[in-house]
Scaffold this motif. Structure first.
Motif, PDB file in Angstrom:
ATOM      1  N   TYR A 127       0.433  -1.426   0.576  1.00  7.05           N
ATOM      2  CA  TYR A 127      -0.113  -0.018  -0.084  1.00  7.05           C
ATOM      3  C   TYR A 127       0.851   1.550  -0.046  1.00  7.05           C
ATOM      4  N   LEU A 128       1.754   1.423   0.868  1.00 11.65           N
ATOM      5  CA  LEU A 128       2.537   2.331   1.199  1.00 11.65           C
ATOM      6  C   LEU A 128       3.259   2.817  -0.071  1.00 11.65           C
ATOM      7  N   ALA A 129       4.358   1.499  -1.256  1.00  4.65           N
ATOM      8  CA  ALA A 129       4.553   1.655  -2.100  1.00  4.65           C
ATOM      9  C   ALA A 129       4.070   2.297  -3.581  1.00  4.65           C
ATOM     10  N   PHE A 130       2.865   2.464  -3.465  1.00  2.40           N
ATOM     11  CA  PHE A 130       1.630   2.738  -4.187  1.00  2.40           C
ATOM     12  C   PHE A 130       1.277   3.889  -3.957  1.00  2.40           C
ATOM     13  N   VAL A 131       1.482   4.291  -2.185  1.00  2.99           N
ATOM     14  CA  VAL A 131       0.819   5.443  -2.546  1.00  2.99           C
ATOM     15  C   VAL A 131       2.352   6.661  -2.630  1.00  2.99           C
ATOM     16  N   VAL A 132       3.105   6.450  -2.268  1.00  8.54           N
ATOM     17  CA  VAL A 132       4.898   6.807  -2.606  1.00  8.54           C
ATOM     18  C   VAL A 132       5.056   6.691  -4.385  1.00  8.54           C
ATOM     19  N   ARG A 133       4.756   5.856  -5.329  1.00  5.74           N
ATOM     20  CA  ARG A 133       4.544   6.317  -6.417  1.00  5.74           C
ATOM     21  C   ARG A 133       4.184   7.851  -6.731  1.00  5.74           C
ATOM     22  N   GLU A 134       3.179   7.433  -6.210  1.00  4.18           N
ATOM     23  CA  GLU A 134       1.920   8.598  -6.729  1.00  4.18           C
ATOM     24  C   GLU A 134       2.207   9.922  -6.664  1.00  4.18           C
ATOM     25  N   VAL A 135       2.477  10.051  -5.001  1.00  8.99           N
ATOM     26  CA  VAL A 135       3.060  10.744  -4.420  1.00  8.99           C
ATOM     27  C   VAL A 135       4.847  11.794  -5.018  1.00  8.99           C
ATOM     28  N   ILE A 136       5.108   9.999  -5.655  1.00  5.16           N
ATOM     29  CA  ILE A 136       6.445  11.059  -6.267  1.00  5.16           C
ATOM     30  C   ILE A 136       6.223  11.558  -8.021  1.00  5.16           C
ATOM     31  N   ARG A 137       5.351  10.881  -8.126  1.00  2.23           N
ATOM     32  CA  ARG A 137       4.862  11.384  -9.453  1.00  2.23           C
ATOM     33  C   ARG A 137       4.571  12.788  -9.969  1.00  2.23           C
ATOM     34  N   TYR A 138       3.276  13.182  -8.250  1.00  2.00           N
ATOM     35  CA  TYR A 138       3.171  14.286  -8.285  1.00  2.00           C
ATOM     36  C   TYR A 138       4.179  15.530  -7.863  1.00  2.00           C
ATOM     37  N   HIS A 139       5.153  14.983  -6.943  1.00  2.00           N
ATOM     38  CA  HIS A 139       6.293  15.868  -6.847  1.00  2.00           C
ATOM     39  C   HIS A 139       7.301  16.388  -8.128  1.00  2.00           C
ATOM     40  N   GLU A 140       7.365  15.674  -8.904  1.00  2.00           N
ATOM     41  CA  GLU A 140       7.760  15.200 -10.061  1.00  2.00           C
ATOM     42  C   GLU A 140       7.519  16.855 -10.863  1.00  2.00           C
ATOM     43  N   ALA A 141       5.857  15.893 -10.893  1.00  2.00           N
ATOM     44  CA  ALA A 141       4.937  17.225 -12.025  1.00  2.00           C
ATOM     45  C   ALA A 141       5.091  18.627 -11.396  1.00  2.00           C
ATOM     46  N   ALA A 142       4.904  18.727 -10.141  1.00  2.00           N
ATOM     47  CA  ALA A 142       5.298  20.290  -9.379  1.00  2.00           C
ATOM     48  C   ALA A 142       6.867  20.887  -9.336  1.00  2.00           C
ATOM     49  N   ALA A 143       7.576  19.874  -9.469  1.00  2.00           N
ATOM     50  CA  ALA A 143       8.381  20.719 -10.022  1.00  2.00           C
ATOM     51  C   ALA A 143       8.968  20.936 -11.839  1.00  2.00           C
ATOM     52  N   ARG A 144       8.381  19.986 -12.233  1.00  2.00           N
ATOM     53  CA  ARG A 144       8.088  20.885 -13.964  1.00  2.00           C
ATOM     54  C   ARG A 144       7.735  22.175 -14.034  1.00  2.00           C
ATOM     55  N   GLU A 145       6.807  22.008 -12.925  1.00  2.00           N
ATOM     56  CA  GLU A 145       5.644  23.471 -13.837  1.00  2.00           C
ATOM     57  C   GLU A 145       6.446  24.583 -12.839  1.00  2.00           C
ATOM     58  N   LEU A 146       6.376  23.737 -11.692  1.00  2.00           N
ATOM     59  CA  LEU A 146       7.615  25.419 -11.200  1.00  2.00           C
ATOM     60  C   LEU A 146       9.111  25.815 -12.092  1.00  2.00           C
ATOM     61  N   SER A 147       9.008  24.377 -12.412  1.00  2.00           N
ATOM     62  CA  SER A 147       9.910  24.940 -13.292  1.00  2.00           C
ATOM     63  C   SER A 147      10.001  26.237 -14.629  1.00  2.00           C
ATOM     64  N   GLU A 148       9.249  25.390 -15.435  1.00  2.00           N
ATOM     65  CA  GLU A 148       8.707  26.188 -16.131  1.00  2.00           C
ATOM     66  C   GLU A 148       8.424  27.270 -16.447  1.00  2.00           C
ATOM     67  N   LYS A 149       7.055  27.971 -15.166  1.00  2.00           N
ATOM     68  CA  LYS A 149       6.555  29.302 -14.733  1.00  2.00           C
ATOM     69  C   LYS A 149       8.106  30.054 -14.267  1.00  2.00           C
ATOM     70  N   ALA A 150       8.811  29.486 -14.501  1.00  2.00           N
ATOM     71  CA  ALA A 150      10.723  30.432 -13.523  1.00  2.00           C
ATOM     72  C   ALA A 150      10.757  30.316 -14.775  1.00  2.00           C
ATOM     73  N   GLY A 151      10.380  29.679 -16.022  1.00  2.00           N
ATOM     74  CA  GLY A 151      11.485  30.134 -16.750  1.00  2.00           C
ATOM     75  C   GLY A 151      12.442  29.212 -17.875  1.00  2.00           C
TER      76      GLY A 151
END
Length: 104
Positions: A80-104
Motif C-alpha cells: 500500500y505504501l509503495a503504491f502511495v509513494v509512487r503516486e506522491v513522487i509522480r506529483y512531486h515531479e510534476a510540481a517541480a516541472r511546473e514550477l521550473s516552466e513558470k520560472a522560465g
C-alpha cells in the motif's frame, strides 16, 4: 424457485460497515494527498528532490509495525505504501516541472 439463501441481517450490517469504512478511507486518502501535494510544492520551491528514500525507509518500517500491531499483513501495508509513494513522487515531479516552466 430461488435457491439462494436470504441475506442475513448481520451480512447487511457488515456490508454497511464496509461501505462506511471505504468512504472514510477515500476521504482520508484525499486529505493525505492534499498534504503531500503541498509537500511537493514546498520541495519544488526549495529545489529539494521529489523522493526522500530515508523517509520512505522509516515509513515502511513504521507501517509494517503498525500493521503487525493491528493484525494486518505487514507485506500488504508495505505494498500500500509503495503504491502511495509512487503516486506522491509522480506529483512531486510534476510540481517541480511546473514550477521550473513558470520560472522560465
Amino acid at each position: 424457485m430461488d435457491q439462494s439463501p436470504p441475506v442475513l441481517p448481520e451480512l447487511k450490517n457488515l456490508r454497511d460497515s464496509i461501505d462506511n469504512i471505504d468512504a472514510a478511507i477515500i476521504h482520508m486518502l484525499a486529505e493525505r494527498f492534499r498534504c503531500t501535494q503541498r509537500v511537493g510544492v514546498l520541495k519544488a520551491e526549495h529545489k529539494l528532490p521529489p523522493a526522500d528514500p530515508a523517509r520512505e525507509t522509516r515509513q515502511v518500517a513504521r507501517l509494517r509495525e503498525l500493521a503487525s500491531t493491528a493484525q494486518l499483513d505487514p507485506d500488504f501495508a508495505e505494498k500500500y505504501l509503495a503504491f502511495v509513494v509512487r503516486e506522491v513522487i509522480r506529483y512531486h515531479e510534476a510540481a517541480a516541472r511546473e514550477l521550473s516552466e513558470k520560472a522560465g
